[in-house]
Design an enzyme around this catalytic site. Structure first.
Site, short mmCIF file in Angstrom:
data_model
loop_
_atom_site.label_atom_id
_atom_site.label_comp_id
_atom_site.label_asym_id
_atom_site.label_seq_id
_atom_site.Cartn_x
_atom_site.Cartn_y
_atom_site.Cartn_z
CE LYS A 346 -4.42 -1.75 1.34
NZ LYS A 346 -5.37 -2.03 2.40
NE ARG A 380 -7.97 -8.27 0.87
CZ ARG A 380 -7.62 -7.50 -0.15
NH1 ARG A 380 -6.59 -6.69 -0.06
NH2 ARG A 380 -8.31 -7.55 -1.28
N1 HH2 Z 1 -7.51 -3.60 1.19
C1 HH2 Z 1 -7.91 -3.65 -0.11
C2 HH2 Z 1 -9.07 -4.37 -0.48
N2 HH2 Z 1 -9.78 -5.02 0.46
N3 HH2 Z 1 -10.11 -5.69 2.68
C3 HH2 Z 1 -9.75 -5.65 3.98
N4 HH2 Z 1 -10.47 -6.29 4.90
N5 HH2 Z 1 -8.64 -4.95 4.38
C4 HH2 Z 1 -7.87 -4.26 3.51
O1 HH2 Z 1 -6.90 -3.61 3.95
C5 HH2 Z 1 -8.24 -4.27 2.13
C6 HH2 Z 1 -9.40 -5.00 1.75
C7 HH2 Z 1 -7.13 -2.93 -1.14
O2 HH2 Z 1 -6.19 -3.75 -1.73
P1 HH2 Z 1 -6.34 -4.53 -3.12
O3 HH2 Z 1 -7.44 -5.53 -3.05
O4 HH2 Z 1 -5.04 -5.09 -3.50
O5 HH2 Z 1 -6.67 -3.42 -4.19
P2 HH2 Z 1 -7.99 -2.94 -4.91
O6 HH2 Z 1 -8.94 -2.47 -3.87
O7 HH2 Z 1 -7.51 -1.83 -5.81
O8 HH2 Z 1 -8.57 -4.09 -5.66
#
Ligand code: HH2
Length: 400
Positions: A346, A380
């Site tokens: 992040k 995660r």
């Molecule tokens: N971060 C993201 C998405 N979902 N869920 C939880 N519970 N906690 C988090 O920190 C979290 C999450 C963002 O990351 P990513 O899925 O890689 O990216 P994007 O939202 O652009 O798909």
């Protein structure tokens, strides 16, 4: 429930100074702080001033200490105030025993402090995830699978269901304990997509993987309708980044299916959240939100042992907020729920290292280690193999 009772682990002089400023500048009695057999302070909010003074007396009789705002300490005003308790667990228990005899309000407050001491001493050991029971005596690594064109780290790579399937198998082989499938990017500034499009992306992947992998499948969605369809198709867990801000409907779907639920803190929506990254009391506000939303999930019928909480790294958080949350993660144990944390690649890591998303592996490793040492049960991550090894070592350090 009403006092947002929580522990503080003031690991830096600045933390304590900040708490003292919030109390109007009165330092807690030095002797009480010096006697901290319990490595933290307990903070209560919205306590009527008259009751706060009884709490202070009870703590002092137990040879501990308590600090309140000077305007509330003297005996005049009776508005809600904040109280900081300092002392050992046994001193706090003795003060609670005294408070219990002082009427129903004092007894309710004592019950909340006792509940806090109990959850800190007995963190959750298992997590119910539909048919699976996860062993929280070691950290669980959640592999991220984004079937989106625009996710910040892996957007566009796994939109094809065949590639998504391959990626899921690879993550399981690398040691993922769960797979979290997302159909809608939630990166800062992202626009929402219609539920039909989200279902179109996610459902085939859930169906395929359900018959092929044995680890629990989680779906990252804020929408009750999407949750219903993926749960029907065999998903075990719903990861709601809005923490039920869309209402209890999503929790009802989880309850009916007997699934698990992650409740994350965010303010606003992914499109607007970074403009809302302002806090008077970061940890206190995030914790109060999560406490309320956990109660909402339980009222909707979700199994209490199937709810995890997430402070939402990067969601309505500037870099310093995300770093502070990671440093103070242990305080979230006050809620007695497994902690779920998503620091992977992040922007707070980018802010520290001045490196793009693809060069944040080591930064992610540092954050995962810090999270586990702070008590995280779930991390995660995108880079499953390396983070499984980081998690194992951090966990071993924490237990040594
Ligand atoms: N971060 C993201 C998405 N979902 N869920 C939880 N519970 N906690 C988090 O920190 C979290 C999450 C963002 O990351 P990513 O899925 O890689 O990216 P994007 O939202 O652009 O798909």
């Amino acid at each position: 429930m009403s006092y947002n009772v929580r522990v503080l682990f003031p690991s830096q002089a600045g933390d304590l100074a900040m708490e003292i400023r919030r109390l109007g500048g009165v330092p807690p009695p030095a002797e009480a702080l010096a006697r901290l057999g319990f490595p933290g302070l307990v903070r209560l909010e919205r306590v009527p001033a008259a009751l706060a003074r009884r709490v202070k007396e009870a703590m002092e009789i137990a040879a501990g200490g308590a600090a309140l705002h000077p305007a509330d300490g003297g005996g005049g005003a009776d508005g809600p105030t904040e109280v900081l308790l300092g002392g050992s667990v046994s001193q706090m228990e003795a003060a609670c025993a005294r408070l219990r005899a002082l009427g129903p309000d004092a007894a309710d407050l004592a019950a909340e402090v006792e509940a806090l001491l109990s959850v800190l001493g007995h963190p959750p050991t298992v997590f119910r995830c539909r048919s699976a029971v996860l062993d929280l005596s070691r950290p669980q690594v959640v592999g991220i699978l984004n079937v989106t064109p625009d996710s910040f780290a892996d957007g566009g790579r796994y939109l094809d269901p065949g590639l998504a399937r391959e990626r899921a198998h690879a993550m399981v082989a690398e040691g993922a304990d769960l797979i979290d499938i997302g159909g809608e990017s939630t990166r800062p500034g992202a626009d929402p997509i219609p539920p039909e499009e989200e279902v179109r992306r996610v459902l085939p992947v859930v169906k395929t993987l359900r018959s092929e992998v044995r680890v629990p499948l989680s779906v990252d969605t804020r929408k009750a309708g999407v949750a219903r369809q993926v749960l029907d198709a065999g998903a075990d867990m719903i990861n709601d980044i809005s923490g039920l801000q869309g209402g209890p409907g999503l929790a009802r779907e989880v309850a009916v299916a007997g699934g698990a639920l992650v409740l994350m803190h965010m303010k606003g929506t992914p499109r607007t959240m970074q403009a809302e990254a302002h806090y008077r009391d970061l940890v206190g506000e995030v914790m109060a939100f999560l406490r309320t939303q956990v109660a909402l999930a339980e009222e909707a019928g979700v199994d209490p042992s199937a709810i995890a909480i997430d402070p939402g790294i990067g969601f309505a958080k500037r870099a310093e907020h995300s770093l502070t949350i990671l440093r103070r993660l242990g305080e979230f144990r006050s809620l007695g729920r497994p902690l779920y944390v998503g620091p992977s690649r992040k922007s707070f890591i980018g802010a520290v290292l001045d490196l793009p998303t693809e060069d944040r592996l080591e930064g992610t490793a540092a954050a995962v280690a810090a999270a586990i040492l702070g008590g995280a049960s779930f991390v995660r991550v995108h880079d499953v193999g390396p983070m499984v090894r980081v998690a194992r070592v951090a966990h071993a350090i924490g237990r040594a």
